[in-house]
Design a protein around this motif. Sequence first.
Motif, mmCIF file in Angstrom:
data_model
loop_
_atom_site.group_PDB
_atom_site.id
_atom_site.type_symbol
_atom_site.label_atom_id
_atom_site.label_comp_id
_atom_site.label_asym_id
_atom_site.label_seq_id
_atom_site.Cartn_x
_atom_site.Cartn_y
_atom_site.Cartn_z
ATOM 1 N N CYS A 25 1.583 1.843 4.231
ATOM 2 C CA CYS A 25 0.255 1.689 3.635
ATOM 3 C C CYS A 25 0.123 2.591 2.404
ATOM 4 O O CYS A 25 0.739 3.659 2.311
ATOM 5 C CB CYS A 25 -0.816 2.072 4.644
ATOM 6 N N LEU A 26 -0.691 2.171 1.489
ATOM 7 C CA LEU A 26 -1.005 2.979 0.316
ATOM 8 C C LEU A 26 -1.885 4.165 0.716
ATOM 9 O O LEU A 26 -2.841 4.007 1.486
ATOM 10 C CB LEU A 26 -1.723 2.118 -0.719
ATOM 11 N N THR A 27 -1.577 5.341 0.210
ATOM 12 C CA THR A 27 -2.378 6.528 0.483
ATOM 13 C C THR A 27 -3.326 6.791 -0.688
ATOM 14 O O THR A 27 -3.128 6.298 -1.802
ATOM 15 C CB THR A 27 -1.486 7.758 0.677
ATOM 16 N N GLU A 30 -1.522 8.336 -3.653
ATOM 17 C CA GLU A 30 -0.756 7.345 -4.401
ATOM 18 C C GLU A 30 -1.680 6.476 -5.252
ATOM 19 O O GLU A 30 -1.397 6.207 -6.435
ATOM 20 C CB GLU A 30 0.046 6.481 -3.431
ATOM 21 N N VAL A 31 -2.776 6.060 -4.683
ATOM 22 C CA VAL A 31 -3.736 5.218 -5.400
ATOM 23 C C VAL A 31 -4.274 5.948 -6.624
ATOM 24 O O VAL A 31 -4.354 5.373 -7.725
ATOM 25 C CB VAL A 31 -4.874 4.806 -4.455
ATOM 26 N N HIS A 50 -6.866 -1.911 4.468
ATOM 27 C CA HIS A 50 -5.468 -2.250 4.230
ATOM 28 C C HIS A 50 -5.211 -3.689 4.677
ATOM 29 O O HIS A 50 -5.620 -4.100 5.768
ATOM 30 C CB HIS A 50 -4.537 -1.315 5.013
ATOM 31 N N CYS A 59 -4.461 -2.843 -0.676
ATOM 32 C CA CYS A 59 -5.625 -2.151 -0.135
ATOM 33 C C CYS A 59 -6.827 -2.358 -1.051
ATOM 34 O O CYS A 59 -6.684 -2.725 -2.222
ATOM 35 C CB CYS A 59 -5.348 -0.663 0.033
ATOM 36 N N LYS A 89 -2.246 -3.521 -5.265
ATOM 37 C CA LYS A 89 -1.145 -4.133 -4.535
ATOM 38 C C LYS A 89 0.163 -3.493 -4.977
ATOM 39 O O LYS A 89 0.416 -3.342 -6.179
ATOM 40 C CB LYS A 89 -1.114 -5.641 -4.808
ATOM 41 N N ARG A 90 0.985 -3.111 -4.006
ATOM 42 C CA ARG A 90 2.263 -2.484 -4.280
ATOM 43 C C ARG A 90 3.406 -3.338 -3.744
ATOM 44 O O ARG A 90 3.383 -3.781 -2.596
ATOM 45 C CB ARG A 90 2.321 -1.107 -3.641
ATOM 46 N N TRP A 136 8.793 1.138 -6.923
ATOM 47 C CA TRP A 136 7.632 0.297 -6.662
ATOM 48 C C TRP A 136 7.119 -0.355 -7.942
ATOM 49 O O TRP A 136 7.320 0.150 -9.051
ATOM 50 C CB TRP A 136 6.488 1.114 -6.052
ATOM 51 N N TYR A 138 3.306 -2.124 -9.249
ATOM 52 C CA TYR A 138 1.892 -2.182 -8.865
ATOM 53 C C TYR A 138 1.127 -3.174 -9.746
ATOM 54 O O TYR A 138 1.450 -3.360 -10.920
ATOM 55 C CB TYR A 138 1.237 -0.807 -9.014
#
Length: 416
Positions: A25-27, A30-31, A50, A59, A89-90, A136, A138
């Motif tokens: 999941c994106l944290t 990170e976001v 999520h 997310c 979105k990643r 990654w 995005y």
Amino acid sequence: MADISLQNTAQFGVHGVQEKRDWPCLTLDEVCAVLAYFANMPPARDVVWHSMRPFSAACVVQLAGEVSASAGGANIGGQGARATSCVLKRHARALRSAAMLEQEHAFIRHLASKGLPVCPALALHDGHTALELGNWTYEVFLPAKGEDIYRDVMSWKPYFSTAQAHAAGAALAQLHKAAADYTAPERSAYVAGKTAPVVPLVSSMCVVGQEDFTTALQQWVARQPGLVAALANRPWQQDVARDVLPFHDHLRPLLPGIKPAWGHGDWHPSNLFWHANTPVTVLDFGMADRTCAAFDVAVAIERAMVDWLALPSCSATAQSVRPLVVWDQLTAFVAGDQYIRPLSAAERAQVVAFLPLVHVEFALSETAYFGTLLQDEASAEVAYTEYLLGHARWFAQAQEGQELLARLPALLAGQA
């Protein structure tokens, strides 16, 4: 505010909801780092939801301020002029490079310019719409208009009602009308004498659209080292020749009449946002490619009009305990599509011939995705045996599969 619990966020897998996520999941940290690269984007305040969808991590982000629908050059989309949240979105770069994502974004912008209800990707400071950081890639969107009423429903499940199926058919026809003059080449095309990388996990007809299916398949597989590895211990050429090639024999005479055009590639109810029985936003163009309208209609039928998840087994002779084909929804969907954009006689024949084949390239790509990238051999076996071969066998040997192919021409012609 702290992130919501990330450790217990499930995802959809090959057999339903699974606790183990393929991609983390994106944290919030990170976001925040990612959104700093995007133009006119307020800071992130919280990660509030999520997605359970596979193949990537997505997310909803609550923002500390408002972002305009025109931020960074996105012409149309979202819930109006401004929004206080966004969707991030990643993707793994092995699946989607920035260039690959921007193929999708360009198609979305074309549809938006034609008035289609879509969400164009927001732009970075440099004007691009996809960001590569490390391993990654995005992309960011404003929230879609409408309700995500299928949020907790897996793909490949039917619509909630015939009214929704009818409206979805009409919406797909509108997309095909808007896409008719979009001339970008197929995503894995040969460009300027060079071979582009094969874009994985796409609804393509790079193979099934060729007259010499066997040679095209061999060449297409050879261009993908991960697929070569995933198929190394499988008698794939014999399996495909037995279960898939006979269907291509029916399609081959129809290939000269195909009019190439981009399609959505993954038309099912959870890729639409709704207001009552009306789809008000079209989402998720990750599987879009240059195919043709008939191929895309066949994809839509295969995705949502056959309840594959109700099938206990996709062995050659398996029969479900209840009908898999949702006949009333199929009739309604076809009627909605035909009302907006009537298919020609040639296209109707193509839909029927494509139906047992539209899954082939995606199923092989899934086999590589699970077997090579994720090292999940159990899911790779499902993709290969139950999806690639099992779906073809259902059309060839199950009574209801044969009935679907036999009845579909009359349904498409409005005679049933």
